[in-house]
Enzyme design. Sequence first.
Site, PDB file in Angstrom:
ATOM      1  N   ARG A 244       8.985  -5.628  11.441  1.00 35.39           N
ATOM      2  CA  ARG A 244       9.960  -4.560  11.165  1.00 35.39           C
ATOM      3  C   ARG A 244      10.516  -4.017  12.477  1.00 35.39           C
ATOM      4  O   ARG A 244       9.775  -3.862  13.453  1.00 35.39           O
ATOM      5  CB  ARG A 244       9.292  -3.408  10.398  1.00 35.39           C
ATOM      6  CG  ARG A 244       9.092  -3.703   8.927  1.00 35.39           C
ATOM      7  CD  ARG A 244       8.274  -2.631   8.252  1.00 35.39           C
ATOM      8  NE  ARG A 244       6.967  -3.131   7.894  1.00 35.39           N
ATOM      9  CZ  ARG A 244       5.954  -2.368   7.490  1.00 35.39           C
ATOM     10  NH1 ARG A 244       6.082  -1.070   7.397  1.00 35.39           N
ATOM     11  NH2 ARG A 244       4.799  -2.924   7.171  1.00 35.39           N
ATOM     12  N   GLU A 387     -10.059   3.194   5.402  1.00 38.22           N
ATOM     13  CA  GLU A 387      -9.262   3.770   4.318  1.00 38.22           C
ATOM     14  C   GLU A 387     -10.011   3.736   2.978  1.00 38.22           C
ATOM     15  O   GLU A 387      -9.937   4.682   2.193  1.00 38.22           O
ATOM     16  CB  GLU A 387      -7.925   3.021   4.202  1.00 38.22           C
ATOM     17  CG  GLU A 387      -6.970   3.376   5.334  1.00 38.22           C
ATOM     18  CD  GLU A 387      -5.949   2.302   5.606  1.00 38.22           C
ATOM     19  OE1 GLU A 387      -6.353   1.171   5.960  1.00 38.22           O
ATOM     20  OE2 GLU A 387      -4.747   2.578   5.492  1.00 38.22           O
TER      21      GLU A 387
END
Length: 399
Positions: A244, A387
Site C-alpha cells: 500500500r 492481539e
Amino acid sequence: MIVLVLNAGSSSQKSCLYILDDFIPDTPPEPLWEAHLDWTVTQEGGILTVKSNDIKQQIEVKQRETALKVLLNTLITEETKVLESLEQIDVVGHRVVHGGAKYNQATVITPEVKQAIADLIPLAPNHNPAHLAGINTIEEILPQVPQVAVFDTAFHTTIPPQAKVYPLPYEYYEQGVQRYGFHGISHQYCAKRTAQVLQKPLKSLKIVSCHLGNGCSLAAIKDGICIATTMGFTPLEGLMMGTRCGSIDPQIPLYLMQKYDLDVEKVSQILNQESGFKGVSGISADLRAILKAIASGNQQAQLAFNIYLHRLRNAIGAMVASLNGLDVLVFTAGVGENSSIVREKTCAGLTYLGLQLDLAKNNTFSVDDNIAAKNSSVQVLVIHTQEDWEIAIQASMQV
Ligand code: ADP
C-alpha cells in the site's frame, strides 16, 4: 473461563483457545489450542494447521462453507483434542476490523450489532463479510454461547474532532467519511504492556506505538487514550506499507484515471496491492527480500527502504507533535519486532528528542524489552503484539 478467539478474514481464518482465571497474568500464556486455515497455499482448497498437545497437524479442507466446522471439530477430536465438548466454551471473541464510529469498546453480539457490521461492509469489503460468516456459523453450532465483537476501530474512537474530521464539505463527515483508524487492538495491547514493562501507570505516559507489519500504522496515546493515528477512512492512509502506498497527493488517483483511462477498481488495485515496497522496488512486499536486494547493491530496493524510513520518521514527528512530547516509542508487529535495522535507522532520526538507542540491545533484545540507552530521555520498547490475547481478555470482560 474458556474463551475461543476467532479472527476470520477472506483468505485465512485464525483461531485459538485460552483458559482465563480471575488472575490475568502480565505475560500472555500460550493458547491451549491454535488453528490457522489458509486459502492461499494451494489452488484446490485450504490448508488447516492445528497446534495443541505439543503436536502440529495439517489437514486439507475442500469446502469453504463447512471449513469453520472442520476447524472447530479439531478441538474435540483425535490428537488435537483439548475439550470434551464445544459446549464447554464460555464465550467466543471475534476480531472485527470495522465497527464504525459507534462501537467504542468490545460489544456482545446481538442482531443489532450484526446489522451494524453488515452496514459497514462497503467500508471493509474484504473483512466484515468474513466476520459475519464466522459469527453466523458459531451461532448455528453453539446457539447458547455469547459472542463478543472486539473492534479494530474501537480504540481510535477517542480521537478528537480536529484529528478525525477531514477538511471536505462537512456533509460527507455527517455521512460517515471520517478517520476511523485500524490496528486498534494491537495498539491498545502494546500501550498496556508498555506500562507493565516500565512499571509506570499508563495514565502517566505519552506513547507512540508503531505497528509495522504488512500493514503499518502509528498511534499517539496519552493517558491511555488514543488521540491520533495514521490510518484513516481506510487502512490505505498514512505510512508506506508492503503493497500500500500510504498517504499521497489525493489528486494522483484522479490524474491516473484521466491520463491512462483507468477505472476505480484498477486504481484501487494499484494503490492497495501494487504500491509500497512492492511497487517502488519491483521486487517484493516483504522487507526481508528488500534488505537482501539492498545488500547486493539494488538501487530501487534502497530507494524503497529510504522512502519507508523517511515517511515513518516524519509520521512519528507528527504523532509527537499531537502528544506535545514523548515518553515511549514502541515497535511492534513483523517488521517492528524483527528488524533491528528499521529500529536503528528510525531512532537515528529522532535524537533531537533526546532519544538514544542502546545499539547492542537493539540487536540482542529479549521479547518485551526496553532497548533505549541508559541516558535516553525517551524509552524505546519492542513489544510482541498479542492481539488474540487482548481479544480474549476483552471478550471475557463482557460476559
Ligand atoms: P501482518 O500485517 O500481515 O499481520 P506481520 O505483522 O506478520 O504481518 O508482518 C509481516 C512482515 O514482517 C513481512 O512481510 C516482513 O516484511 C516483515 N518481517 C518479518 N520478519 C522480519 C525480519 N526478520 N526482518 C525484517 N522484516 C521482517
